[in-house]
Scaffold this motif. Structure first.
Motif, short mmCIF file in Angstrom:
data_model
loop_
_atom_site.label_atom_id
_atom_site.label_comp_id
_atom_site.label_asym_id
_atom_site.label_seq_id
_atom_site.Cartn_x
_atom_site.Cartn_y
_atom_site.Cartn_z
N ASP A 1 -3.34 3.81 9.78
CA ASP A 1 -2.94 4.98 9.00
C ASP A 1 -1.49 4.92 8.52
O ASP A 1 -1.11 5.61 7.57
N TYR A 2 -0.68 4.11 9.18
CA TYR A 2 0.75 4.07 8.87
C TYR A 2 1.24 2.64 8.74
O TYR A 2 0.71 1.71 9.39
N ASN A 3 2.27 2.47 7.92
CA ASN A 3 3.07 1.25 7.95
C ASN A 3 4.23 1.49 8.92
O ASN A 3 4.70 2.63 9.08
N ASN B 1 0.85 -1.18 0.00
CA ASN B 1 0.00 0.00 0.00
C ASN B 1 0.89 1.24 0.00
O ASN B 1 2.11 1.13 0.12
N ASP B 2 0.30 2.39 -0.13
CA ASP B 2 1.05 3.63 -0.22
C ASP B 2 0.89 4.51 1.03
O ASP B 2 1.10 5.73 0.98
N LYS B 3 0.55 3.91 2.14
CA LYS B 3 0.44 4.67 3.38
C LYS B 3 1.83 5.13 3.84
O LYS B 3 2.83 4.50 3.51
N PRO B 4 1.88 6.21 4.59
CA PRO B 4 3.19 6.68 5.08
C PRO B 4 3.90 5.60 5.89
O PRO B 4 3.28 4.84 6.64
N ILE B 5 5.22 5.55 5.74
CA ILE B 5 6.05 4.55 6.41
C ILE B 5 6.81 5.21 7.55
O ILE B 5 7.53 6.20 7.34
N ALA C 1 11.71 5.17 4.44
CA ALA C 1 10.76 5.71 5.41
C ALA C 1 10.38 7.16 5.11
O ALA C 1 11.16 7.92 4.55
N ASP C 2 9.16 7.50 5.50
CA ASP C 2 8.67 8.88 5.40
C ASP C 2 8.85 9.64 6.71
O ASP C 2 8.99 10.87 6.71
#
Length: 401
Positions: free
Chosen positions: A233-235, A199-203, A292-293
């Motif tokens: 909401d996050y990875n 998925n493209d959730k924030p890491i 990571a984001d």
């Protein structure tokens, strides 16, 4: 002919004498660069495990002759005693150094990424071998400026920050160091990004240190994993310092403290949005700091690799540190600092996008910590510094007779 004959080629060894692989990339890129810079010298490699030797070989230029490899191993009994003591004292590292003293004396110099090798100077303060040090990281912890560094003959540094703090601490002199940049950046510059989640959730990267006083793992670790397990909401990448899960009993020589490290509940590894890595090569090759984001951590020097591209960061003050204005916690100015986990959710929501003050702090600190030369890679700069320090013949100089 004896090894100290003036007609013999000079011998420079790159010594890797640590349990894990996190130090390899800091000096291994210099090996081939030194072969090119000082072609008359014998550049060799000394490792204490097959894993180390394999890791070093990945950084060698296949177009050049393969350096000689030497293996140093501790006495089998040392491993047993170390295990009985909970692996809290690096007996095998010291044992390997002691048992290999005769080998080391055959070298003109050893290039090393850690300070245990100062044992050689404490017990044999002769001129052979010279010890050349490059620190494995550009962090802020006080241990990076400890008095034992005075025993090194020459020090290679990533940037002005480390130089200034070492000079202020009196562990280097104006005439025994050179700023050369950060070979680890060069080592992994061409690594493609790795997709870890579907998925493209924030890491978020949670990267606790292993020091039993400074690490957030002992106080907050399981709560953090539980928090991320219960949200969508996050990875989360959980990739601590590789030494945290190599030992059950963690010792801090600097702070004279022992702590047992708790285990990871298996339920976290079964979740698709949590990636756990307690010590693979990805933990040390900047895979996670690149992917990571948001960074979540405490005192690891990996924060400086993370801010190569300025991004949000959150820090955990799990040991009630008085950190404001303290150079050992300079990186805590890169983002909000939490004294407990009650504000973690709000901090995650508010930290993105990165605010201008934090962006400016990261950008300024990165430039101060790493000297970037667009024309010369760090490995070449380091090789030139070593060759000049040891008066090795170089391609643009006449061969010394």
């Amino acid at each position: 002919m004896s090894s100290d004959s003036s007609s013999d080629p000079r011998r420079i060894g790159f010594l890797f004498n640590h349990d894990e692989l996190h130090q390899v990339a800091h000096i291994a890129p210099i090996i081939s660069a030194l072969q090119r810079q000082a072609p008359t010298a014998r550049v060799e490699v000394i490792t204490s495990s097959d894993r180390q030797a394999e890791a070093v070989r990945e950084f060698l230029d296949p177009a050049l002759p393969t350096p000689a490899f030497w293996s140093i191993r501790p006495h089998a009994g040392t491993r047993l005693v170390e295990k009985m003591l909970g692996n809290m004292i690096p007996l095998h590292r010291l044992s390997s150094l002691k048992r290999s003293t005769d080998l080391f004396r055959q070298f003109d110099a050893l290039v090393v990424p850690e300070t245990t090798t100062t044992y050689l100077k404490k017990n044999n303060p002769s001129d052979r071998p010279k010890l050349i040090f490059f620190p494995h990281g550009a962090g802020d912890r006080s241990i990076g400026f400890s008095p034992e560094m005075r025993l090194f003959d020459y020090v290679l540094l990533p940037g002005a920050k480390t130089r200034d703090r070492m000079l202020a601490a009196g562990v280097i002199r104006p005439d025994n160091h050179r700023i050369v940049g950060y070979p680890k950046f060069e080592a992994y510059a061409d690594r493609p990004p790795v997709r870890l989640f579907d998925n493209d959730k924030p890491i978020v990267l949670y990267n606790p240190h292993f020091d039993p006083l400074l690490s957030s793992w002992f106080r907050f670790g399981e709560q953090i994993l539980d928090y991320f397990a219960q949200q969508n909401d996050y990875n989360l990448i959980f990739a601590p310092h590789v030494m945290l899960f190599q030992r059950k009993l963690l010792a801090s020589v600097e702070h004279r403290l022992l702590k047992f490290r708790q285990r990871i509940d298996p339920r976290f590894a079964a979740l698709g949005h949590i990636h756990i890595d307690t010590g693979s090569t990805r933990s040390v090759d900047m895979t996670y700091t690149s992917a990571a984001d948001i960074y979540l951590g405490d005192v690891s020097s990996q924060i400086y690799e993370f801010i190569r591209a300025p991004r949000p960061a959150i820090f955990l003050n799990s040991h009630d540190a008085k950190w404001q204005g303290n150079a050992n916690y300079e990186h805590w100015t890169f983002g909000p600092v939490l004294d407990d986990l009650a504000g973690l959710g709000a901090a995650l929501a508010e930290v993105s996008p990165l605010s201008d003050p934090f962006r400016e702090a990261q950008t300024r600190a990165f430039a101060y910590s790493f000297d970037i030369d667009a024309d010369r890679p760090p490995s070449q700069r380091a090789a030139m510094a070593i060759a000049e320090f040891l008066n090795l013949p170089q391609p643009d100089q006449p061969t010394l007779k």
